[in-house]
Design a protein around this motif. Structure first.
Motif, short mmCIF file in Angstrom:
data_model
loop_
_atom_site.label_atom_id
_atom_site.label_comp_id
_atom_site.label_asym_id
_atom_site.label_seq_id
_atom_site.Cartn_x
_atom_site.Cartn_y
_atom_site.Cartn_z
N CYS A 136 40.49 37.89 41.02
CA CYS A 136 40.65 38.03 42.48
C CYS A 136 39.93 36.89 43.21
CB CYS A 136 40.07 39.37 42.94
SG CYS A 136 40.22 39.59 44.73
N CYS A 145 38.76 42.53 45.65
CA CYS A 145 39.22 43.15 46.91
C CYS A 145 39.97 44.47 46.68
CB CYS A 145 40.09 42.15 47.68
SG CYS A 145 41.80 42.00 47.07
N LEU A 146 40.59 44.65 45.51
CA LEU A 146 41.38 45.85 45.16
C LEU A 146 42.54 46.08 46.13
CD1 LEU A 146 38.56 48.34 44.05
CD2 LEU A 146 39.93 46.81 42.62
N LYS A 147 42.99 45.01 46.76
CA LYS A 147 44.15 45.10 47.66
C LYS A 147 45.23 44.09 47.30
CE LYS A 147 42.50 48.23 50.45
NZ LYS A 147 42.87 49.51 49.87
N CYS A 148 44.87 43.06 46.55
CA CYS A 148 45.83 41.99 46.27
C CYS A 148 46.65 42.31 45.01
CB CYS A 148 45.13 40.63 46.16
SG CYS A 148 44.16 40.39 44.67
N CYS A 151 44.69 42.09 41.78
CA CYS A 151 43.81 43.25 41.58
C CYS A 151 44.61 44.45 41.07
CB CYS A 151 43.08 43.61 42.87
SG CYS A 151 41.62 42.57 43.15
ZN LIG Z 1 41.98 41.09 44.84
#
Ligand SMILES: [Zn+2]
Length: 296
Positions: A136, A145-148, A151
């Motif tokens: 990330c 980020c756990l949104k892309c 991820c």
């Molecule tokens: Zn990410």
């Protein structure tokens, strides 16, 4: 290449800086060089996908380098998980760029070209320096980020492989607008990796929301083979490593991954998603996934 940030950017270099510093601390020769090449262009961006090698090319004599290596994986080099296989070492991209590199006395090496994203996750898990790796580029070290899209792929793959370093994030929490649009692409980018992860996702640990999403994704990718070969190394790719360190490299990679047997290498070389993507049941599974994502 250390890119100076100007104006608004989603990119956060903190994890990359820390990775270089950590490697230096434990004795690796690691240098980062500031380079604002991307600002030469309007709109801002790199002119080619190998542009991040520009500082290394300019400093090649200084470091007495015979070759410059990039981390291109099996999916991107040979087209696995994309519509169909391409014989990358004799294809237009490698022929063009390796000729350019050769013109200035350098070899273009792609040591990871025979390793899928599944294999690289296994290497990172096992390697003593794996802790510096973070895909990330928006989050900070150990705090992706756990949104892309990266991820989503890495977190679900981590669960599928039961990696100690994996993220506990649920599938539904990873479904940002960006991730949904990637999953609705046809084919999905790196569709093989998504299929691999969904097939092996630990179902016993998930709630009903995640269960519905998982079922819908499984339906979408069900026509793809079982993909066990993604955990192994496609050995013919060793031709993309400079001869002076090929043997050493081959030796090292076998510490982490097994070699694909001939049957699996043939599976790579005959990879095609044409009939699967044209299948009405795949198209209908895609539409159902879209309906699920559009639910309020
Ligand atoms: Zn990410």
């Amino acid at each position: 290449m250390d890119r100076p940030l100007k104006g608004k950017s989603l990119y956060n270099p903190q994890a990359a800086h820390l990775a270089v510093e950590s490697l230096e601390d434990i004795g690796y020769v690691s240098k980062s060089v500031q380079c604002d090449l991307e600002y030469v262009r309007h709109p801002v961006g790199f002119p080619t996908d190998l542009s991040n090698g520009v500082p290394a090319i300019l400093l090649a004599d200084h470091f007495n380098a015979s070759s410059i290596a990039f981390g291109t994986v099996l999916e991107s080099a040979y087209g696995i998980g994309h519509e169909r296989y391409r014989d990358y070492p004799i294809g237009a991209h490698y022929t063009f760029y390796s000729t350019l590199f050769n013109a200035v006395g350098l070899h273009l090496s792609l040591p990871m070209a025979g390793v899928s994203e599944v294999g690289t996750a296994m290497i990172v898990e096992k390697s003593p320096i794996g802790f510096v790796a973070q895909s990330c580029i928006r989050g900070t070290m150990n705090n992706p980020c756990l949104k892309c899209w990266k991820c989503f792929r890495k977190a679900t793959l981590g669960r599928a492989l039961e990696l100690d370093s994996g993220s506990p994030a649920t599938i539904s929490s990873l479904l940002s607008r960006e991730v949904k649009s990637k999953l609705l692409a046809y084919p999905i980018s790196h569709e093989n990796v998504v299929a691999f992860s969904m097939r092996r996702y630990p179902r016993e640990e998930i709630d009903s929301d995640d269960s519905r999403i998982l079922d819908s994704l499984l339906e979408r990718v069900k026509g793809i083979s079982d993909l066990d070969f993604l955990t192994r190394w496609y050995k013919p790719s060793q031709i993309l490593v400079h001869s002076s360190w090929r043997e050493d490299f081959t030796h090292k990679i076998l510490d982490f991954l097994e070699v694909m047997p001939p049957k699996e290498s043939s599976e790579i070389e005959s990879w095609s998603m044409d009939s699967f993507l044209a299948d009405p049941s795949t198209i209908s599974a895609h539409d159902q996934l879209e309906d699920l994502f559009n639910e309020p």
